[in-house]
Motif scaffolding. Structure first.
Motif: not given
Length: 278
Positions: A96-113, A120-128
């Motif tokens: 849930t937190r990962y989906k909520g961070c998709e619209t955030m900027e990089g620095e804010a995203m890292r601070q938030q989550f 991201q690595a899990i879902f990238s591997a899943r897409m591959q």
């Protein structure tokens, strides 16, 4: 005015009492979610590593209660006492937190989550994996959709199975009654175990093949290196031998010149002695 003031004064506290339960709602939710010990950053990272290893198994089955048990067992092996339900709740929270961070900027995203990169690595591997399956002709559109949306559906699927919902009743009607659905559940568990073991064997086989390929490449490089070193050594030996031969020839020429010089000097001395005697 006094009566009105008193009536207003007496009516005010009940309004505060009526508002109290409303203000306590989020507190009760926080207490409910904080029943278990806090997850540390390292524990969460270990959990995500284990979840990433089993992600493909989660994609290929809906009834994944057994997989959460496997994750719980692996967490215990690493020193973290977490039940299957705790692991499942933690994954839901992270997702849930990962989906909520998709619209955030990089620095804010890292601070938030802080676990965004791991997720991201899990879902990238899943897409591959989905793309690879499509290229092999093994994933239809519905299967692709199911694989990509399984995290949103897995909780409702398991909840319905546990509570005996309408969906389960519809499925049981098409079978042979309660006994048939029980046998179907045991068969599904058996299939999950067999599929899990098959995937583990396949992963081990792929690892062995990769290891053997790397080992063969290392052997070839070592052989090439040895051949190169042997060629350099042979060249050095040949150069040393040629140098020794040249030195030997030079020494022999020097000795020959010295002998001729000595012979000439001896002849001259002998001639001088003969002239003196005459």
């Amino acid at each position: 005015m006094e009566g009105h003031h008193h009536s207003h004064h007496h009516r005010h506290p009940p309004q505060q009492q009526q508002q109290q339960p409303y203000q306590q709602v989020p507190i009760s939710v926080n207490v409910d979610t904080d029943r278990f010990p806090q997850w540390s950053i390292q524990e969460t990272k270990e959990f995500l590593m284990i979840r990433a290893e089993l992600d493909r198994s989660f994609m290929e089955t809906k009834r994944n209660k057994l997989l959460w048990e496997v994750i719980s067992t692996r967490m215990r092996e690493r020193g973290y006492n977490r039940s299957a339900e705790q692991c499942k709740c933690k994954w839901k929270n992270l997702y849930t937190r990962y989906k909520g961070c998709e619209t955030m900027e990089g620095e804010a995203m890292r601070q938030q989550f802080p676990f965004y990169n791991e997720m991201q690595a899990i879902f990238s591997a899943r897409m591959q994996g989905v793309i690879w399956s499509e290229s092999e002709g093994g994933a239809t559109g519905s299967k692709k959709k199911a694989m990509l949306s399984s995290d949103e559906e897995e909780d409702t699927e398991e909840t319905e199975l546990d509570k005996g919902s309408v969906r389960k009743k519809k499925k049981s009607k098409t079978g042979a009654g309660i006994g048939g659905s029980t046998r179907g559940s045991s068969n599904n568990i058996k299939e999950i175990l067999e599929d899990f073991m098959r995937q583990q064997m396949q992963m081990e086989m792929q690892w062995r093949e990769a290891f053997e390929a790397r080992e063969n490449e290392r052997r070839l490089k070592e052989m090439e290196w040895r051949q190169t070193m042997e060629a350099l050594e042979n060249e050095r030996i040949m150069m040393d031998r040629r140098w020794r031969e040249r030195e030997e020839q030079r020494r022999m020429r020097e000795e020959a010149r010295a002998e001729k010089r000595d012979a000439l000097i001896t002849a001259l001395l002998n001639k001088l002695r003969r002239e003196d005697h005459m």
